[in-house]
Scaffold this motif. Structure first.
Motif: not given
Ligand code: SAM
Length: 355
Positions: A19-24, A53-55, A81-84, A103-106, A138-143, A164-169
């Motif tokens: 699934n990490t590939h699908v998410v990336a 809310m994040k602020s 998982c900083c996103g953009k 973040d996993i997405a380069e 860029a890297c997968d924080s779960t691996l 908005f990202a911890f649940h992916y792990c």
């Molecule tokens: N944190 C940012 C924000 O609040 O704007 C982005 C949130 S976005 C909903 C989730 C982010 O988690 C995506 O940028 C996605 O690429 C990243 N992500 C998902 N799985 C990841 C993983 N295994 N390792 C690193 N980043 C991951």
């Protein structure tokens, strides 16, 4: 008892969980729309609200950290998982001195780095702006063990943020363990790990409410469809397809919160806050109201009731009239979507026994 270790995830040919590939791929493909596109979005108000809310969360814990520091001390942050780089301005305002963004997405990491350059250029021109150093990868924080990718592997952090990202792990025990270790291991004692993530309890409550025959549930801005056995639910790999209008369309995993807390303890993290979005909103509104107004570009913000939930109303003829909605409100659907989430915070202890 130990929630970590083990594996069990489905592997792809390159190795690594499927699934990490699908998410990336999903996040790499996501186009960055301009302000105009965002304003047209059905979840325009919700995105502003989530940002606010994040602020609030970032400011709350940065303030606690600063209380124990002297002026001029380093303030180092990991945005996992900083996103953009949607939080870079928040970090600038919090007067940090260094940030690591990963973040996993380069493609997202590249955009994040460009955003940082823009902030830096602006800061060069202004005497008052806060200049901070940064590193990106860029890297997968779960691996991957993140510290091995830091420029300085001995670096001590004051705050780790995962928005908005911890649940992916929660795809597998091994991934959750790796992500939690990444969150914890470079934090100095007293430092914080803060996160926002879907509230599994609330998701299951809504699923039950939808009834046993419902294939999916949600509204016109979000939809959840389970993709695993739900009776009983697995602790890891409780997979569902999450759709959020124009922003998210990918597999996610329920976070079993007691297991998350146990994992934190293993790495010396003590839970200090777990609050639903609905409750956190009520808690922070009194002192965050002005910022919410500014972030939404609105003239005033007033609580409004949707069922039992108190919710804010934007009083803005300008935006409301553009959208054909009752005067400037976060729609009921947006409120239902945002209240799927919770905020949590952990504090790093001197040793794991204290956690
Ligand atoms: N944190 C940012 C924000 O609040 O704007 C982005 C949130 S976005 C909903 C989730 C982010 O988690 C995506 O940028 C996605 O690429 C990243 N992500 C998902 N799985 C990841 C993983 N295994 N390792 C690193 N980043 C991951």
């Amino acid at each position: 008892e130990d929630a970590a270790g083990g594996g069990g995830e489905s592997e792809t040919q390159e190795g690594g969980p499927a699934n990490t590939h699908v998410v990336a791929h999903h996040y790499n493909e996501l186009k960055e729309g301009g302000r105009r596109d965002r304003q047209k979005s059905k979840i325009f108000f919700m995105r502003n609200f989530n940002n606010w809310m994040k602020s609030q969360l970032i400011n709350e814990y940065m303030a606690l950290i600063k209380e124990s520091k002297r002026v001029g001390d380093a303030l180092r942050v990991l945005d996992m998982c900083c996103g953009k780089g949607g939080d870079l301005l928040k970090w600038e305002k919090a007067a940090i001195t260094h940030i690591i963004c990963t973040d996993i997405a380069e493609v997202s990491v590249e955009q994040c780095q460009r955003r940082y350059q823009d902030i830096l250029e602006r800061a060069e021109k202004s005497k008052y702006a806060n200049k901070f150093t940064a590193e990106f990868f860029a890297c997968d924080s779960t691996l991957v063990r993140l510290r091995e990718r830091y420029k300085d592997v001995t670096l001590q952090l004051n705050l780790v943020s995962c928005q908005f990202a911890f649940h992916y792990c929660f795809e597998s025990p091994g991934q959750a363990d790796c992500m939690m270790r990444n969150a914890a291991e470079c934090l100095e004692p007293g430092g914080y790990f803060i996160a926002t993530m879907p509230d599994a309890f609330e998701i299951m409550r809504r699923k039950r409410k939808a009834g046993p025959d419902a294939k999916s549930f949600g509204n016109d801005v979000y939809n959840i469809k389970f993709d695993c056995e739900t009776d009983p639910l697995p602790l890891f790999g409780a997979k569902y397809q999450f759709h959020l209008e124009g922003v998210v369309d990918c597999p996610e995993f329920l976070v079993h919160f007691p297991t998350l807390v146990k994992l934190g303890r293993k790495y010396g993290l003590k839970l200090v806050r777990k609050t639903t979005f609905a409750d956190y909103y009520k808690e922070v509104l009194p002192h965050g109201r002005n910022l919410l107004q500014r972030m939404s570009g609105l003239e005033s913000v007033q609580p409004q009731r949707y069922g039992n939930d108190e919710q804010f109303a934007h009083v803005s003829e300008f935006q409301a009239s553009q959208r054909g909605r009752p005067l400037g409100t976060l729609s009921k659907s947006e409120w239902e979507a945002t209240t799927l989430y919770l905020v949590c915070a952990f504090q790093k202890c001197k040793n794991t026994w204290d956690a």
